[in-house]
Design a protein around this motif. Structure first.
Motif, PDB file in Angstrom:
ATOM      1  N   PRO A   1       0.811  -1.225   0.000  1.00 42.28           N
ATOM      2  CA  PRO A   1       0.000   0.000   0.000  1.00 42.28           C
ATOM      3  C   PRO A   1       0.838   1.265   0.000  1.00 42.28           C
ATOM      4  O   PRO A   1       0.434   2.276  -0.606  1.00 42.28           O
ATOM      5  CB  PRO A   1      -0.825  -0.142   1.285  1.00 42.28           C
ATOM      6  N   ALA A   2       2.001   1.240   0.633  1.00 38.29           N
ATOM      7  CA  ALA A   2       2.855   2.423   0.656  1.00 38.29           C
ATOM      8  C   ALA A   2       3.466   2.720  -0.707  1.00 38.29           C
ATOM      9  O   ALA A   2       3.799   3.879  -1.010  1.00 38.29           O
ATOM     10  CB  ALA A   2       3.974   2.232   1.685  1.00 38.29           C
ATOM     11  N   GLU A   3       3.614   1.696  -1.552  1.00 35.23           N
ATOM     12  CA  GLU A   3       4.201   1.882  -2.878  1.00 35.23           C
ATOM     13  C   GLU A   3       3.201   2.376  -3.920  1.00 35.23           C
ATOM     14  O   GLU A   3       3.597   3.014  -4.909  1.00 35.23           O
ATOM     15  CB  GLU A   3       4.801   0.560  -3.379  1.00 35.23           C
ATOM     16  N   LEU A   4       1.939   2.074  -3.738  1.00 33.61           N
ATOM     17  CA  LEU A   4       0.963   2.332  -4.791  1.00 33.61           C
ATOM     18  C   LEU A   4       0.817   3.804  -5.187  1.00 33.61           C
ATOM     19  O   LEU A   4       0.669   4.093  -6.377  1.00 33.61           O
ATOM     20  CB  LEU A   4      -0.405   1.755  -4.411  1.00 33.61           C
ATOM     21  N   PRO A   5       0.827   4.767  -4.257  1.00 31.57           N
ATOM     22  CA  PRO A   5       0.672   6.160  -4.704  1.00 31.57           C
ATOM     23  C   PRO A   5       1.711   6.575  -5.743  1.00 31.57           C
ATOM     24  O   PRO A   5       1.382   7.260  -6.719  1.00 31.57           O
ATOM     25  CB  PRO A   5       0.818   6.953  -3.403  1.00 31.57           C
ATOM     26  N   GLU A   6       2.953   6.159  -5.578  1.00 35.31           N
ATOM     27  CA  GLU A   6       3.985   6.509  -6.557  1.00 35.31           C
ATOM     28  C   GLU A   6       3.726   5.836  -7.903  1.00 35.31           C
ATOM     29  O   GLU A   6       3.925   6.439  -8.965  1.00 35.31           O
ATOM     30  CB  GLU A   6       5.356   6.113  -6.027  1.00 35.31           C
ATOM     31  N   ILE A   7       3.264   4.583  -7.859  1.00 35.83           N
ATOM     32  CA  ILE A   7       2.947   3.869  -9.096  1.00 35.83           C
ATOM     33  C   ILE A   7       1.801   4.560  -9.823  1.00 35.83           C
ATOM     34  O   ILE A   7       1.856   4.790 -11.040  1.00 35.83           O
ATOM     35  CB  ILE A   7       2.568   2.404  -8.790  1.00 35.83           C
ATOM     36  N   LEU A   8       0.757   4.909  -9.086  1.00 35.90           N
ATOM     37  CA  LEU A   8      -0.401   5.556  -9.708  1.00 35.90           C
ATOM     38  C   LEU A   8      -0.049   6.940 -10.234  1.00 35.90           C
ATOM     39  O   LEU A   8      -0.601   7.393 -11.246  1.00 35.90           O
ATOM     40  CB  LEU A   8      -1.556   5.638  -8.709  1.00 35.90           C
ATOM     41  N   SER A   9       0.865   7.626  -9.572  1.00 30.59           N
ATOM     42  CA  SER A   9       1.331   8.919 -10.074  1.00 30.59           C
ATOM     43  C   SER A   9       2.021   8.752 -11.427  1.00 30.59           C
ATOM     44  O   SER A   9       1.848   9.593 -12.336  1.00 30.59           O
ATOM     45  CB  SER A   9       2.289   9.548  -9.061  1.00 30.59           C
TER      46      SER A   9
ATOM     47  N   TYR B   1      -1.769  -8.507  -2.120  1.00 33.67           N
ATOM     48  CA  TYR B   1      -2.672  -7.690  -1.305  1.00 33.67           C
ATOM     49  C   TYR B   1      -4.092  -7.730  -1.859  1.00 33.67           C
ATOM     50  O   TYR B   1      -4.300  -7.713  -3.069  1.00 33.67           O
ATOM     51  CB  TYR B   1      -2.188  -6.232  -1.258  1.00 33.67           C
ATOM     52  N   ARG B   2      -5.030  -7.766  -0.926  1.00 35.03           N
ATOM     53  CA  ARG B   2      -6.440  -7.577  -1.245  1.00 35.03           C
ATOM     54  C   ARG B   2      -6.823  -6.140  -0.890  1.00 35.03           C
ATOM     55  O   ARG B   2      -6.385  -5.622   0.133  1.00 35.03           O
ATOM     56  CB  ARG B   2      -7.330  -8.520  -0.431  1.00 35.03           C
ATOM     57  N   TRP B   3      -7.691  -5.553  -1.711  1.00 37.78           N
ATOM     58  CA  TRP B   3      -8.134  -4.178  -1.477  1.00 37.78           C
ATOM     59  C   TRP B   3      -9.654  -4.089  -1.476  1.00 37.78           C
ATOM     60  O   TRP B   3     -10.301  -4.608  -2.397  1.00 37.78           O
ATOM     61  CB  TRP B   3      -7.610  -3.261  -2.595  1.00 37.78           C
ATOM     62  N   PRO B   4     -10.250  -3.424  -0.484  1.00 35.99           N
ATOM     63  CA  PRO B   4     -11.662  -3.056  -0.624  1.00 35.99           C
ATOM     64  C   PRO B   4     -11.810  -2.117  -1.818  1.00 35.99           C
ATOM     65  O   PRO B   4     -10.961  -1.241  -2.037  1.00 35.99           O
ATOM     66  CB  PRO B   4     -11.981  -2.327   0.688  1.00 35.99           C
ATOM     67  N   VAL B   5     -12.848  -2.296  -2.594  1.00 31.04           N
ATOM     68  CA  VAL B   5     -13.022  -1.484  -3.804  1.00 31.04           C
ATOM     69  C   VAL B   5     -13.035  -0.001  -3.453  1.00 31.04           C
ATOM     70  O   VAL B   5     -12.409   0.826  -4.133  1.00 31.04           O
ATOM     71  CB  VAL B   5     -14.310  -1.884  -4.541  1.00 31.04           C
ATOM     72  N   GLU B   6     -13.740   0.355  -2.392  1.00 28.99           N
ATOM     73  CA  GLU B   6     -13.854   1.762  -2.028  1.00 28.99           C
ATOM     74  C   GLU B   6     -12.498   2.358  -1.663  1.00 28.99           C
ATOM     75  O   GLU B   6     -12.178   3.494  -2.034  1.00 28.99           O
ATOM     76  CB  GLU B   6     -14.837   1.929  -0.869  1.00 28.99           C
ATOM     77  N   ALA B   7     -11.694   1.582  -0.960  1.00 30.56           N
ATOM     78  CA  ALA B   7     -10.380   2.081  -0.553  1.00 30.56           C
ATOM     79  C   ALA B   7      -9.481   2.322  -1.757  1.00 30.56           C
ATOM     80  O   ALA B   7      -8.773   3.336  -1.838  1.00 30.56           O
ATOM     81  CB  ALA B   7      -9.724   1.100   0.411  1.00 30.56           C
ATOM     82  N   LEU B   8      -9.502   1.399  -2.715  1.00 29.79           N
ATOM     83  CA  LEU B   8      -8.664   1.584  -3.904  1.00 29.79           C
ATOM     84  C   LEU B   8      -9.198   2.730  -4.759  1.00 29.79           C
ATOM     85  O   LEU B   8      -8.417   3.510  -5.327  1.00 29.79           O
ATOM     86  CB  LEU B   8      -8.603   0.298  -4.714  1.00 29.79           C
ATOM     87  N   SER B   9     -10.504   2.869  -4.833  1.00 32.73           N
ATOM     88  CA  SER B   9     -11.084   3.990  -5.573  1.00 32.73           C
ATOM     89  C   SER B   9     -10.668   5.321  -4.966  1.00 32.73           C
ATOM     90  O   SER B   9     -10.350   6.282  -5.690  1.00 32.73           O
ATOM     91  CB  SER B   9     -12.614   3.879  -5.595  1.00 32.73           C
ATOM     92  N   GLU B  10     -10.645   5.399  -3.651  1.00 26.87           N
ATOM     93  CA  GLU B  10     -10.220   6.637  -2.985  1.00 26.87           C
ATOM     94  C   GLU B  10      -8.746   6.933  -3.271  1.00 26.87           C
ATOM     95  O   GLU B  10      -8.365   8.089  -3.483  1.00 26.87           O
ATOM     96  CB  GLU B  10     -10.458   6.520  -1.480  1.00 26.87           C
TER      97      GLU B  10
END
Length: 201
Positions: free
Chosen positions: A116-124, A158-167
């Motif tokens: 989860p800590a890595e994903l913001p950089e990937i999405l950027s 990792y599993r993600w709740p849909v709402e959490a990943l959408s946010e």
């Protein structure tokens, strides 16, 4: 999780993975329809393309698609089986594409090993390469309550709740267009798909 860890884990089982999941006919028709409903403008990058089966689906739909994967064995197989499609070995952390030049991105279960800590950089990075109005479609393992790590058969995922990943996608500059949750069938894990759009600012 490091690229080296993921690459080594998939390289070790690449033949089995290709046998189990390496054909376009292995993709659920509902998933194919969802992806093609949203990825309509090229060029499209299939990120974490594996054996290239979904890249072939995009190509057959008339899209200028390129497959990208960390695992050399997957890319070698994809180049051999689909010689009319470009494939390359590369990381998703830094995409070899100029800013705002890509019409669509497919990340089909290719983000599951990032923490989860890595994903913001990937999405950027995804946001950087997408043209305004470009779309991203993600497939991922679903969770009802919280982000959680689990012992995936290849390496931890990792599993993600849909709402959490959408946010998280919203914080990266994406707007959700559609979501769908897939119920558990047999031994298969529950999963979800999200389609989002890069802002046109």
């Amino acid at each position: 999780m490091s690229d080296t860890t993921v690459r080594s884990a998939y390289s070790a089982i690449h033949e089995l993975y290709i046998d189990l999941f390496g054909s376009p006919t292995d993709i659920d028709p509902e998933d194919t329809a969802f992806v093609l409903r949203h990825l309509t403008e090229g060029p499209v990058l299939d990120l974490g393309c594996g054996p290239g089966h979904f890249t072939q689906v995009l190509h057959a739909a008339g899209l200028a698609a390129t497959g990208i994967d960390l695992v050399p064995e997957f890319v070698a197989h994809a180049r051999s089986r689909y010689p009319d499609i470009p494939f390359r070995v590369d990381s998703l952390r830094t995409l070899d594409a100029p800013s705002e030049t890509i019409g669509g991105l497919l990340a089909w279960f290719s983000l599951i090993h990032f923490t989860p800590a890595e994903l913001p950089e990937i999405l950027s990075e995804f946001h950087r390469v997408l043209a305004p109005g470009g779309r991203l479609v993600l497939g991922f393992f679903d969770s009802d309550e919280q982000v959680e790590v689990f012992p995936h058969k290849v390496t931890d995922a990792y599993r993600w709740p849909v709402e959490a990943l959408s946010e998280l996608l919203g914080a990266a500059g994406f707007t959700e267009l559609e979501r769908s949750r897939r119920p558990r069938v047999g031994d298969a894990r529950t999963y979800a798909v999200l389609a989002v759009e890069r802002g046109r600012e």
